[in-house]
Write an enzyme that holds these catalytic residues in place. Structure first.
Site, PDB file in Angstrom:
ATOM      1  N   CYS A  69      36.945  95.193 -44.397  1.00  0.00           N
ATOM      2  CA  CYS A  69      36.955  95.101 -42.931  1.00  0.00           C
ATOM      3  C   CYS A  69      35.716  95.788 -42.377  1.00  0.00           C
ATOM      4  O   CYS A  69      35.383  96.912 -42.770  1.00  0.00           O
ATOM      5  CB  CYS A  69      38.216  95.755 -42.369  1.00  0.00           C
ATOM      6  N   CYS A  75      38.185 102.419 -37.569  1.00  0.00           N
ATOM      7  CA  CYS A  75      39.594 102.191 -37.249  1.00  0.00           C
ATOM      8  C   CYS A  75      40.479 103.105 -38.097  1.00  0.00           C
ATOM      9  O   CYS A  75      40.250 103.293 -39.286  1.00  0.00           O
ATOM     10  CB  CYS A  75      39.941 100.723 -37.501  1.00  0.00           C
ATOM     11  N   CYS A 156      42.040  91.366 -38.015  1.00  0.00           N
ATOM     12  CA  CYS A 156      42.427  92.487 -38.877  1.00  0.00           C
ATOM     13  C   CYS A 156      42.810  91.907 -40.231  1.00  0.00           C
ATOM     14  O   CYS A 156      43.791  91.167 -40.342  1.00  0.00           O
ATOM     15  CB  CYS A 156      43.604  93.251 -38.274  1.00  0.00           C
ATOM     16  N   GLU A 330      74.797 101.507 -40.336  1.00  0.00           N
ATOM     17  CA  GLU A 330      73.541 101.579 -39.586  1.00  0.00           C
ATOM     18  C   GLU A 330      73.863 102.039 -38.168  1.00  0.00           C
ATOM     19  O   GLU A 330      74.810 101.531 -37.550  1.00  0.00           O
ATOM     20  CB  GLU A 330      72.870 100.201 -39.557  1.00  0.00           C
ATOM     21  N   ASP A 376      68.295 104.127 -48.007  1.00  0.00           N
ATOM     22  CA  ASP A 376      66.923 103.785 -47.605  1.00  0.00           C
ATOM     23  C   ASP A 376      66.650 104.517 -46.302  1.00  0.00           C
ATOM     24  O   ASP A 376      66.567 103.911 -45.229  1.00  0.00           O
ATOM     25  CB  ASP A 376      66.805 102.268 -47.437  1.00  0.00           C
ATOM     26  N   CYS A 403      60.217 106.239 -48.487  1.00  0.00           N
ATOM     27  CA  CYS A 403      58.885 105.942 -47.954  1.00  0.00           C
ATOM     28  C   CYS A 403      58.048 107.207 -47.852  1.00  0.00           C
ATOM     29  O   CYS A 403      56.952 107.170 -47.282  1.00  0.00           O
ATOM     30  CB  CYS A 403      58.987 105.254 -46.595  1.00  0.00           C
TER      31      CYS A 403
END
Length: 448
Positions: A69, A75, A156, A330, A376, A403
């Site tokens: 990019c 960025c 992008c 959830e 998760d 994550c």
């Protein structure tokens, strides 16, 4: 402070900055790579570290490449485009191994990173900040690294090409519309972000304008014009976020034209996804997680599986299709509504039940009779109450999709404490090529 010095880079920080040592202090240099000798300009000091700007690479790493990019040096959306793809995968595994050892004193066998087959063009969703400066036209782009200033862009390369192709013409149309653009709510409000989402396998696209108010003349006409221009565009919505917070989307989304959701084909199932639905941004890698989950459970007779933080049933429903009786939890009511719709669409209502609840408040009752637990959680990891409940009533198999390596290490350390669980496998996956983020699937088995 504008002192210029030469520096040897020893490693990368958790967010992908080069790290060297200067007078015994860590010095962080965005854009530098391990093994490189670089010329830098020191610009600030914070606590026990220094921050510097890369001016020249004197001895480049063999893993350095020209970023794909042209905005990569400015960025803040990507931090590792200058590092070639195999080296990114290796570093992410090394970072995970080091974090598990340092924070939890764990040394499990960590598999090689499952690299993405699409290191570019993989993101199925974009939320792009907007601004209109007094002296120029409308601008759209991500923030400059370490600032709140937009780097204007027309494309992008990490976005799905079908979204990428919409950025420039939509910018032009929003400029022509004359609608107010006021990202930071300084001048009475207006458009704040442009949101685009695509079904990776279906090609259906949703467009959402995020604004502080709904006072846009001819919005319905513009929306219909966009639907007519792009046959893959199935809906245009308006999301209201009138509050000056870092939360990008507000709680209210209204349909302007078309429909408020797109369909995606995921792991052999049909999923309905709305504009504000949480759904993994890298569809191919998320499908690989399903394959890993099924492999981890293959030796067990399908029984009852609890999916905490289930979202719209992204992983619950493929497991239900494989024969498991799944109970999804959830706290987001709209996600649960879509999860139930998705269960109906795929005729899985007999094996997939979903409820709106806080995991910490309902998990104790759901763990009774549970054979496997899938978690998760968000980046902050598992709530202490959730960890306590799991230890009190541990399912035979625990599958943890993380994550964030730091919170994963913290939680795994508590789950294996006292020999309650053994770590069967740790599999890092690159969901976010060109960035420092990494996902990990850890499989644990109860020892008793």
């Amino acid at each position: 402070m504008n002192e210029r010095v030469e520096l040897r880079i020893d490693g990368l920080s958790h967010d992908g900055q080069g790290v060297g040592r200067l007078d015994g202090q860590a010095c962080f240099v965005p854009g530098a790579l391990p093994g490189e000798r670089v010329a830098v300009r020191l610009h600030s000091r914070a606590h026990r570290l220094r921050l510097a700007v890369l001016e020249r690479v004197l001895e480049p790493s063999a893993d350095r490449r020209r970023p794909p990019c042209i905005l990569a040096d400015h960025c803040g959306g990507c931090s590792l485009q200058h590092l070639d793809d195999p080296a990114q995968a290796d570093w992410k595994r090394s970072r995970l191994v080091e974090t598990l050892r340092r924070l939890a004193h764990l040394d499990p066998i960590v598999a090689p990173t499952l690299a993405s087959p699409q290191p570019l063009g993989y993101r199925n969703r974009a939320i792009i900040p907007l601004e209109r400066l007094p002296e120029g036209p409308l601008r759209a782009g991500y923030y400059r690294r370490g600032s709140h200033r937009i780097v204007n862009m027309n494309r992008c390369p990490v976005l799905d090409p079908r979204l990428d192709a919409l950025i420039a013409p939509l910018k032009a149309d929003l400029e022509i519309s004359g609608w107010p653009v006021d990202r930071d709510l300084r001048d009475g409000g207006g458009l704040r972000h442009l949101s685009l989402r695509v079904g990776h396998h279906t090609g259906e696209v949703l467009l959402t304008l995020i604004s502080s108010h709904d006072e846009f003349p001819d919005l319905a006409d513009w929306a219909q014009r966009w639907l007519d221009r792009w046959p893959t565009l199935v809906g245009v919505t308006l999301n209201l976020q009138p509050r000056p917070t870092n939360t990008l989307m507000g709680p209210q989304t209204t349909l302007v034209a078309g429909r408020s959701w797109l369909m995606e084909r995921f792991s052999g199932l049909d999923l309905r996804i709305a504009t504000d639905t949480f759904f993994q941004v890298h569809t191919t890698q998320a499908e690989r997680v399903v394959t890993l989950l099924l492999a981890a459970l293959a030796a067990e007779t399908p029984g009852v599986l609890v999916d905490a933080y289930c979202g719209i049933g992204t992983f619950s429903l493929p497991l239900a299709a494989a024969g498991w009786t799944v109970h999804g939890i959830e706290r987001n009511a709209e996600a649960i509504r879509l999860a139930r719709i998705n269960a109906e669409i795929n005729t899985l209502t007999d094996r997939a039940r979903f409820e709106t609840a806080n995991v910490a408040e309902i998990l104790e009752a759901r763990l009774t009779g549970c054979d496997a637990l899938l978690v998760d959680p968000p980046r902050k990891g598992l709530d202490p109450t959730v960890l306590r409940l799991i230890r009190q009533c541990p399912p035979a198999s625990l599958l943890y999709l993380s994550c964030d390596p730091a919170t994963l290490a913290r939680d795994l350390g508590q789950l294996v404490e006292g020999g309650l669980y053994a770590i069967a496998s740790v599999q890092p996956l690159d969901f976010f090529p060109q960035t420092s983020h990494i996902e990990t699937l850890a499989v644990l088995r109860r020892t008793g």
